[in-house]
Design a protein around this motif. Structure first.
Motif, PDB file in Angstrom:
ATOM      1  N   SER A 115     -15.252  -1.111   7.996  1.00 35.78           N
ATOM      2  CA  SER A 115     -14.367   0.468   7.164  1.00 35.78           C
ATOM      3  C   SER A 115     -12.984   0.578   8.573  1.00 35.78           C
ATOM      4  O   SER A 115     -12.388   1.445   8.011  1.00 35.78           O
ATOM      5  CB  SER A 115     -14.696   1.462   7.886  1.00 35.78           C
ATOM      6  OG  SER A 115     -15.033   2.155   9.348  1.00 35.78           O
ATOM      7  N   LEU A 116     -12.985  -0.133   9.775  1.00 32.73           N
ATOM      8  CA  LEU A 116     -11.579   0.027  10.463  1.00 32.73           C
ATOM      9  C   LEU A 116     -10.303  -0.321   9.853  1.00 32.73           C
ATOM     10  O   LEU A 116     -10.640  -1.279   9.597  1.00 32.73           O
ATOM     11  CB  LEU A 116     -11.771  -0.768  11.719  1.00 32.73           C
ATOM     12  CG  LEU A 116     -13.079   0.810  12.492  1.00 32.73           C
ATOM     13  CD1 LEU A 116     -13.370  -0.009  13.703  1.00 32.73           C
ATOM     14  CD2 LEU A 116     -12.261   1.989  13.013  1.00 32.73           C
ATOM     15  N   GLN A 117      -9.428   0.058  10.412  1.00 26.68           N
ATOM     16  CA  GLN A 117      -8.265  -0.506   9.873  1.00 26.68           C
ATOM     17  C   GLN A 117      -7.458  -0.984  10.894  1.00 26.68           C
ATOM     18  O   GLN A 117      -6.952  -2.393  10.645  1.00 26.68           O
ATOM     19  CB  GLN A 117      -7.233   1.003   9.344  1.00 26.68           C
ATOM     20  CG  GLN A 117      -7.318   1.618   7.776  1.00 26.68           C
ATOM     21  CD  GLN A 117      -7.655   1.171   6.919  1.00 26.68           C
ATOM     22  OE1 GLN A 117      -6.065   0.797   6.911  1.00 26.68           O
ATOM     23  NE2 GLN A 117      -7.860   1.435   6.156  1.00 26.68           N
ATOM     24  N   ALA A 118      -7.944  -0.063  11.975  1.00 27.54           N
ATOM     25  CA  ALA A 118      -6.673  -0.792  13.636  1.00 27.54           C
ATOM     26  C   ALA A 118      -7.589  -0.462  14.989  1.00 27.54           C
ATOM     27  O   ALA A 118      -7.340   0.610  14.795  1.00 27.54           O
ATOM     28  CB  ALA A 118      -5.523  -0.345  13.333  1.00 27.54           C
ATOM     29  N   PRO A 119      -8.788  -1.021  14.849  1.00 31.30           N
ATOM     30  CA  PRO A 119      -9.612  -0.287  16.098  1.00 31.30           C
ATOM     31  C   PRO A 119      -8.341  -0.639  17.479  1.00 31.30           C
ATOM     32  O   PRO A 119      -7.393  -1.413  17.556  1.00 31.30           O
ATOM     33  CB  PRO A 119     -10.316  -2.069  16.046  1.00 31.30           C
ATOM     34  CG  PRO A 119     -10.628  -2.669  15.277  1.00 31.30           C
ATOM     35  CD  PRO A 119      -8.458  -2.182  14.628  1.00 31.30           C
ATOM     36  N   ASP A 120      -8.604   0.740  17.461  1.00 26.98           N
ATOM     37  CA  ASP A 120      -8.054   0.843  19.339  1.00 26.98           C
ATOM     38  C   ASP A 120      -9.149   1.006  20.728  1.00 26.98           C
ATOM     39  O   ASP A 120     -10.599   0.214  20.236  1.00 26.98           O
ATOM     40  CB  ASP A 120      -7.410   2.276  19.112  1.00 26.98           C
ATOM     41  CG  ASP A 120      -8.512   3.523  18.488  1.00 26.98           C
ATOM     42  OD1 ASP A 120      -9.730   3.346  18.443  1.00 26.98           O
ATOM     43  OD2 ASP A 120      -7.331   4.632  18.640  1.00 26.98           O
ATOM     44  N   MET A 121      -8.809   0.644  21.818  1.00 27.09           N
ATOM     45  CA  MET A 121      -9.412   1.464  22.945  1.00 27.09           C
ATOM     46  C   MET A 121     -11.465   2.429  22.101  1.00 27.09           C
ATOM     47  O   MET A 121     -11.457   2.185  23.329  1.00 27.09           O
ATOM     48  CB  MET A 121      -8.558   1.591  23.931  1.00 27.09           C
ATOM     49  CG  MET A 121      -7.909   0.955  24.817  1.00 27.09           C
ATOM     50  SD  MET A 121      -8.646  -0.614  25.361  1.00 27.09           S
ATOM     51  CE  MET A 121      -9.559  -0.381  26.535  1.00 27.09           C
ATOM     52  N   ALA A 122     -10.968   3.046  22.043  1.00 26.27           N
ATOM     53  CA  ALA A 122     -11.620   3.926  21.810  1.00 26.27           C
ATOM     54  C   ALA A 122     -12.992   4.051  21.271  1.00 26.27           C
ATOM     55  O   ALA A 122     -14.479   4.229  20.921  1.00 26.27           O
ATOM     56  CB  ALA A 122     -11.300   5.270  21.153  1.00 26.27           C
ATOM     57  N   SER A 123     -12.321   3.079  20.075  1.00 28.87           N
ATOM     58  CA  SER A 123     -13.445   2.123  19.325  1.00 28.87           C
ATOM     59  C   SER A 123     -14.474   1.507  20.525  1.00 28.87           C
ATOM     60  O   SER A 123     -15.515   1.230  20.438  1.00 28.87           O
ATOM     61  CB  SER A 123     -12.868   1.016  17.979  1.00 28.87           C
ATOM     62  OG  SER A 123     -12.294   1.893  17.142  1.00 28.87           O
ATOM     63  N   PHE A 124     -13.654   1.168  21.197  1.00 25.59           N
ATOM     64  CA  PHE A 124     -14.526  -0.119  22.143  1.00 25.59           C
ATOM     65  C   PHE A 124     -15.870   0.571  23.187  1.00 25.59           C
ATOM     66  O   PHE A 124     -16.962   0.382  23.058  1.00 25.59           O
ATOM     67  CB  PHE A 124     -13.553  -1.192  22.838  1.00 25.59           C
ATOM     68  CG  PHE A 124     -12.794  -2.169  22.724  1.00 25.59           C
ATOM     69  CD1 PHE A 124     -14.126  -3.554  21.729  1.00 25.59           C
ATOM     70  CD2 PHE A 124     -11.669  -1.670  21.834  1.00 25.59           C
ATOM     71  CE1 PHE A 124     -12.462  -4.576  21.169  1.00 25.59           C
ATOM     72  CE2 PHE A 124     -11.210  -3.402  21.105  1.00 25.59           C
ATOM     73  CZ  PHE A 124     -12.175  -4.363  20.929  1.00 25.59           C
ATOM     74  N   GLN A 125     -14.983   1.620  23.378  1.00 30.24           N
ATOM     75  CA  GLN A 125     -16.206   2.123  24.262  1.00 30.24           C
ATOM     76  C   GLN A 125     -17.703   3.206  22.957  1.00 30.24           C
ATOM     77  O   GLN A 125     -18.527   3.365  23.634  1.00 30.24           O
ATOM     78  CB  GLN A 125     -15.201   3.985  24.154  1.00 30.24           C
ATOM     79  CG  GLN A 125     -15.774   5.050  25.292  1.00 30.24           C
ATOM     80  CD  GLN A 125     -16.754   4.526  26.380  1.00 30.24           C
ATOM     81  OE1 GLN A 125     -15.724   3.446  27.325  1.00 30.24           O
ATOM     82  NE2 GLN A 125     -17.290   4.694  26.802  1.00 30.24           N
ATOM     83  N   ASP A 126     -16.712   2.885  21.759  1.00 27.31           N
ATOM     84  CA  ASP A 126     -17.883   3.792  21.037  1.00 27.31           C
ATOM     85  C   ASP A 126     -18.745   2.775  20.780  1.00 27.31           C
ATOM     86  O   ASP A 126     -20.282   3.068  21.050  1.00 27.31           O
ATOM     87  CB  ASP A 126     -17.116   3.923  19.328  1.00 27.31           C
ATOM     88  CG  ASP A 126     -16.423   5.744  19.220  1.00 27.31           C
ATOM     89  OD1 ASP A 126     -16.631   6.053  20.122  1.00 27.31           O
ATOM     90  OD2 ASP A 126     -15.768   5.281  18.265  1.00 27.31           O
TER      91      ASP A 126
END
Length: 377
Positions: A115-126
């Motif tokens: 579902s992600l368009q553009a993973p960012d650093m917050a995604s890794f933390q999640d």
């Protein structure tokens, strides 16, 4: 979308996947309906999402990764523990239950990444926080499952031990009647005596087993104190323990006043196990020395034997249940018929009377168990 929000929004879809996978875990899943298959999956997921939204420092993150109790989530733990208990009840094995969490983790990450368009650093933390939550849930489920396994085993052993007493008593009483009333030749009498002796040994093992299970189920060893004389109990125990060792010449020394208030049945257990242990693990001559000293407020009992000493690294665990000596494991010519519970029972009896027990063992002095018991509660 943040992972916690994604879980809350798509929880039913994720649980549908959980149910499909759980249904493949046969044979237990074959007779389960949808509600049973889904079990606590939704509760676990929503609790994990809430956990991910709580504030967490770097130090707290490291501590949680190491399994510390810091900032655990009660609702997550409760749901996971209930899941582990129920999966045990319906017949899942531990591998199947842990596989559910593996599949859940993979399903959530796969759906979210798609579902992600553009993973960012917050995604890794999640992802880190989600894995923490699932690991916590898995640990709680596994612990609850293991506790149910242990309790089921203990209850089975308790039932087994209880049910064995009746046939053993019948064997013992029948052999006693044959000895008293039947006209047996010398050879037949020897066989009947052997049956009686063996049934007595088996009864002792059953008693030890039941005491072990009692302690495992969290029930303290009950004692009923009554006036008794310890020296007399020692003589009786020595006579009984050495009956099967005709070449044994035990030495019994006693001084002082050895009257006190103890539970005679428990004291008999203590003495029988200590003396039997000395005979079993002592020198081939089976020479043992029992020394009893009575003082103003307590008695001190020493049981000594020569022979191979107890390894120093084993001293600390010698009173643990189901522990067998290194000598026996290496092929002692006089293998024990016990369950490895004798010294554990001794320790329990001593503790129940408010006493203490220690052991010393070396090549020069042999092995000595020292028991100190107060004369009154």
């Amino acid at each position: 979308m943040r992972l916690s929000d994604f879980i809350a929004q798509h929880v039913d879809r994720i649980v549908d996947e959980w149910e499909k996978f759980a249904a493949t875990l046969t044979p237990a899943a074959s007779s389960m309906d949808s509600v049973e298959l889904r079990d606590h999956a939704k509760s676990i997921l929503l609790a994990a999402a809430r956990d991910m939204n709580t504030a967490q420092t770097k130090a707290e993150q490291i501590a949680k990764a190491q399994g510390e109790e810091l900032n655990k989530t009660p609702t997550l733990d409760q749901a996971a523990a209930s899941h582990g208990e129920l999966r045990h009840t319906v017949g899942f094995d531990l591998v199947q239950m842990t596989a559910e969490f593996r599949h859940l983790r993979a399903t959530v990450i796969r759906f979210w990444v798609e579902s992600l368009q553009a993973p960012d650093m917050a995604s890794f933390q999640d992802m880190i926080r989600f894995n923490e939550a699932i690991d916590e849930a898995l640990a709680e489920s596994t612990a609850a499952y293991a506790e149910r396994v242990n309790r089921s085993r203990d209850i089975f052993l308790a039932i087994l031990g209880h049910d064995l007493r009746a046939p053993l008593q019948a064997v013992s009483m029948s052999s006693e009647v044959l000895i008293r009333k039947a006209r047996l030749d010398a050879a037949s009498l020897t066989y009947v005596e052997r049956i009686k002796s063996s049934s007595r040994q088996m009864a002792t093992m059953v008693v030890d087993l039941l005491e072990f299970v009692r302690s495992r189920l969290g029930i303290s060893l009950p004692v009923v104190r009554q006036p008794m004389e310890m020296a007399s109990a020692c003589r009786d125990a020595i006579d009984e323990a050495t009956a099967g060792h005709p070449n044994c010449n035990p030495v019994f020394n006693h001084t002082g006043d050895t009257h006190g208030e103890w539970d005679r049945n428990r004291i008999d257990q203590l003495l029988r196990n200590l003396i039997g242990n000395a005979l079993q693990h002592g020198a081939s001559s089976h020479q043992i020395t029992v020394t009893l000293t009575g003082d103003e407020g307590y008695v001190t009992l020493l049981v000594h034997n020569n022979g191979e000493p107890i390894a120093q690294e084993a001293i600390g665990s010698i009173f643990d249940p189901l522990v067998r000596s290194a000598n026996e494991q290496e092929g002692n010519p006089n293998p024990s018929t016990s369950l490895g519970l004798g010294l554990f029972i001794v320790k329990e009896v001593v503790n129940a009377h408010g006493g203490s027990i220690t052991v010393t063992s070396n090549f020069g002095d042999g092995t000595t168990f020292t028991v100190v018991l107060p004369k009154k509660a």
